[in-house]
Design a protein around this motif. Structure first.
Motif, PDB file in Angstrom:
ATOM      1  N   ASP A   1     -34.611   7.088   5.855  1.00  0.00           N
ATOM      2  CA  ASP A   1     -35.876   7.712   5.468  1.00  0.00           C
ATOM      3  C   ASP A   1     -35.693   8.747   4.367  1.00  0.00           C
ATOM      4  O   ASP A   1     -36.565   9.592   4.151  1.00  0.00           O
ATOM      5  N   ASN A   2     -34.551   8.692   3.689  1.00  0.00           N
ATOM      6  CA  ASN A   2     -34.276   9.574   2.556  1.00  0.00           C
ATOM      7  C   ASN A   2     -34.358  11.056   2.961  1.00  0.00           C
ATOM      8  O   ASN A   2     -34.816  11.903   2.208  1.00  0.00           O
TER       9      ASN A   2
ATOM     10  N   GLY B   1     -35.427  16.838   7.087  1.00  0.00           N
ATOM     11  CA  GLY B   1     -36.234  17.875   6.458  1.00  0.00           C
ATOM     12  C   GLY B   1     -37.297  18.417   7.396  1.00  0.00           C
ATOM     13  O   GLY B   1     -37.558  19.625   7.427  1.00  0.00           O
ATOM     14  N   GLN B   2     -37.923  17.536   8.178  1.00  0.00           N
ATOM     15  CA  GLN B   2     -38.942  17.980   9.130  1.00  0.00           C
ATOM     16  C   GLN B   2     -38.333  18.854  10.218  1.00  0.00           C
ATOM     17  O   GLN B   2     -38.946  19.842  10.640  1.00  0.00           O
ATOM     18  N   LEU B   3     -37.130  18.522  10.665  1.00  0.00           N
ATOM     19  CA  LEU B   3     -36.468  19.341  11.674  1.00  0.00           C
ATOM     20  C   LEU B   3     -36.106  20.711  11.098  1.00  0.00           C
ATOM     21  O   LEU B   3     -36.342  21.753  11.739  1.00  0.00           O
ATOM     22  N   ASP B   4     -35.545  20.739   9.908  1.00  0.00           N
ATOM     23  CA  ASP B   4     -35.200  22.015   9.281  1.00  0.00           C
ATOM     24  C   ASP B   4     -36.448  22.852   9.021  1.00  0.00           C
ATOM     25  O   ASP B   4     -36.423  24.082   9.134  1.00  0.00           O
ATOM     26  N   GLN B   5     -37.525  22.179   8.651  1.00  0.00           N
ATOM     27  CA  GLN B   5     -38.781  22.893   8.435  1.00  0.00           C
ATOM     28  C   GLN B   5     -39.271  23.547   9.724  1.00  0.00           C
ATOM     29  O   GLN B   5     -39.722  24.692   9.727  1.00  0.00           O
ATOM     30  N   ALA B   6     -39.179  22.808  10.837  1.00  0.00           N
ATOM     31  CA  ALA B   6     -39.606  23.354  12.128  1.00  0.00           C
ATOM     32  C   ALA B   6     -38.730  24.538  12.533  1.00  0.00           C
ATOM     33  O   ALA B   6     -39.228  25.548  13.051  1.00  0.00           O
TER      34      ALA B   6
ATOM     35  N   ALA C   1     -37.713  12.645  17.040  1.00  0.00           N
ATOM     36  CA  ALA C   1     -38.046  11.654  16.004  1.00  0.00           C
ATOM     37  C   ALA C   1     -36.810  10.914  15.500  1.00  0.00           C
ATOM     38  O   ALA C   1     -36.937   9.858  14.869  1.00  0.00           O
ATOM     39  N   PHE C   2     -35.610  11.417  15.763  1.00  0.00           N
ATOM     40  CA  PHE C   2     -34.380  10.747  15.324  1.00  0.00           C
ATOM     41  C   PHE C   2     -34.047   9.532  16.199  1.00  0.00           C
ATOM     42  O   PHE C   2     -33.210   8.719  15.829  1.00  0.00           O
ATOM     43  N   PHE C   3     -34.680   9.389  17.348  1.00  0.00           N
ATOM     44  CA  PHE C   3     -34.325   8.354  18.312  1.00  0.00           C
ATOM     45  C   PHE C   3     -35.367   7.238  18.310  1.00  0.00           C
ATOM     46  O   PHE C   3     -36.500   7.423  17.859  1.00  0.00           O
ATOM     47  N   PRO C   4     -34.986   6.055  18.816  1.00  0.00           N
ATOM     48  CA  PRO C   4     -35.910   4.906  18.785  1.00  0.00           C
ATOM     49  C   PRO C   4     -37.157   5.167  19.616  1.00  0.00           C
ATOM     50  O   PRO C   4     -37.155   5.941  20.569  1.00  0.00           O
ATOM     51  N   SER C   5     -38.224   4.500  19.221  1.00  0.00           N
ATOM     52  CA  SER C   5     -39.460   4.536  19.995  1.00  0.00           C
ATOM     53  C   SER C   5     -39.716   3.158  20.587  1.00  0.00           C
ATOM     54  O   SER C   5     -39.430   2.141  19.965  1.00  0.00           O
ATOM     55  N   VAL C   6     -40.227   3.144  21.799  1.00  0.00           N
ATOM     56  CA  VAL C   6     -40.492   1.892  22.520  1.00  0.00           C
ATOM     57  C   VAL C   6     -41.954   1.859  22.893  1.00  0.00           C
ATOM     58  O   VAL C   6     -42.483   2.817  23.474  1.00  0.00           O
ATOM     59  N   GLN C   7     -42.609   0.747  22.563  1.00  0.00           N
ATOM     60  CA  GLN C   7     -44.020   0.591  22.893  1.00  0.00           C
ATOM     61  C   GLN C   7     -44.215  -0.670  23.698  1.00  0.00           C
ATOM     62  O   GLN C   7     -43.726  -1.745  23.335  1.00  0.00           O
TER      63      GLN C   7
END
Length: 489
Positions: free
Chosen positions: A370-371, A376-381, A329-335
């Protein structure tokens, strides 16, 4: 997009940010302390309860496997987990949407509108091929042009999984679905062993009731003899009174034993998924059941036979995949988005020559600030992974503990039952002698009461010890996985 670009995207879509799952190191003992190192293994068969030789128990377990509500809930959780696998795996393939449209427009030219007649003017609208409607009003003519446009097309969108986020989420869902199936097996094992234990408690309650009734009958027979002797003057009122007290106490214990029987019968109702009023259980005695042989192999083999251990490891694999997704999730997404279709001015030409519309777009998205959300999501995981790792290690330790406890209980209850049977035989012989001497008038009532109480207590204790032995055996079946062998050692 060129062929080279497509191949490059496909290669990048397989990237993974790790970490790859590795089974944690475990402290596995070489053998069980309660068994000899050279002992042959006798793992439980899948339908281990049949080894007790009770058709009624077989029927109760069959009903529980079919109608137990906990098992039904576990099966529903499996359905939900499978659906989540499909949901999580959907972004791995392009999404295709069909579109269709219709537009109608009327416009008029000429003088002002007023009352009058209308007719076909003979003029044809070049856009639609339809005649133009005209109306006359006070010498002025108004012409109305009708425009109808039809369109159809397809739109394809695909989120290029450069960093493996979507694939990691799909793998997490798959591991969770596997864990849910292991949980279903754990629930099934718990339900089956609960039915067996409750049924054995019912039989033990019936055995204790039979002992109490037998002792009450013996005490009443002796009381009758005392009353007969009192009537002819060879016994005194105190002897009769003491025996009456014994009879009254034994009679008062009967309702409690009957209550225990009914309570166990009622308890089988919820386990078999039916109201207790409809449940018919005949019961019997523990003495007529078989005690099958079961023995564990090596502790390392046990880990592949416990569904709860397999469940904990599958959850660990799922959380490992969630860590990869959180990192991606830290890296760009391409669609990529592609659309195309046909637009026609008339329905009759929608399948013929028309206007071909095509579009190809690529969107790059990167979160700048993203403040601390993603961190936080990574640490939570990661924290969740550590929690499940501790749970997994505990499940492994619990499997060894359950087995050692069941083996130890089975060994000592087997020894205790043999000694208690000897005690019952001695007490029975003593009671028979005391009864004969009491009837002959060579001993007093106190001696007779003591021998009766000793026999009663030993018979009742024997029933309880035999129940404990059956329960230890059931617990050993459960500790060894109940014949389940779906794990990976």
């Amino acid at each position: 997009m060129s062929r080279v670009a497509v191949l490059a995207c496909a290669a990048l879509a397989g990237c993974s940010l790790g970490p790859d799952y590795q089974r944690p190191r475990l402290d596995v003992p070489a053998s069980f302390a309660a068994t000899a190192d050279t002992a042959d293994a006798a793992w439980p068969p899948p339908e281990w309860w049949r080894n007790f030789g009770s058709p009624e128990l077989d029927g109760l377990i069959a009903a529980a496997r079919a109608y137990n509500t906990d098992l039904a809930a576990a099966a529903a959780r499996v359905v939900q987990a499978d659906a989540q696998v499909r949901v999580s795996g959907a972004p791995l393939l392009p999404a295709v949407e069909g579109t269709g449209g219709y537009q109608y427009q009327r416009s008029g030219t000429g003088g002002s509108r007023s009352r009058g007649s209308s007719s076909l003017s003979g003029v044809v609208n070049p856009a639609t091929g339809l005649p133009v409607t005209s109306g006359a009003s006070g010498g002025n003519t108004v012409r109305y042009f009708d425009f109808r446009t039809y369109s159809t097309g397809l739109q394809v969108s695909y989120d290029l999984d450069f960093w493996g986020r979507n694939r990691a989420l799909a793998e997490a869902a798959q591991a969770s679905a596997v864990a849910t199936r292991f949980d279903q097996e754990t629930v099934a094992l718990t339900v089956v062993t609960s039915v067996a234990n409750t049924y054995f408690q019912l039989l033990a309650a019936q055995d204790r009731l039979a002992v109490a009734q037998r002792n009450l009958a013996d005490a009443e027979r002796i009381l009758g003899a005392f009353r007969a002797r009192l009537s002819v003057g060879t016994a005194n009122a105190l002897d009769v009174s003491q025996q009456e007290a014994l009879v009254a106490g034994q009679r008062a214990s009967i309702p409690n034993f009957r209550n225990n029987v009914e309570q166990q019968r009622i308890g089988l109702g919820i386990l078999t998924g039916q109201p207790p009023e409809r449940l018919q259980v005949r019961g019997g005695t523990l003495d007529k059941l078989k005690l099958p042989l079961v023995a564990p192999g090596l502790p390392s083999d046990l880990l592949a036979r416990r569904p709860d251990v397999a469940n904990a490891e599958a959850q660990l694999q799922a959380e490992n995949a969630n860590i990869r997704a959180a990192r991606a999730a830290f890296f760009p997404s391409v669609q990529l988005t592609a659309s195309g279709g046909l637009t026609s001015a008339a329905l009759s030409t929608i399948t013929g020559p028309g206007t071909l519309v095509a579009q190809l777009a690529a969107n790059l998205t990167q979160t700048i600030f993203d403040n601390g959300l993603r961190r936080g999501q990574l640490d939570q995981a990661k924290g969740r992974y550590d929690e499940i790792l501790a749970t997994y290690r505990r499940a492994v330790l619990q499997s060894f503990t359950d087995t050692e406890e069941a083996l130890t209980a089975l060994r000592f209850t087997t020894e205790q039952e043999a000694l208690e049977r000897l005690a019952v035989a001695v007490a029975q012989r003593s009671a028979d002698i005391a009864r004969a001497q009491l009837e002959a008038g060579t001993i007093d009532i106190v001696t007779s009461l003591n021998t009766q109480n000793t026999l009663y207590n030993n018979l009742d204790l024997l029933t309880q010890v035999r129940l404990a032995r059956f329960q230890a055996l059931v617990n050993l079946y459960k500790a060894l996985g109940g014949g389940w062998a779906g794990g990976t050692p």
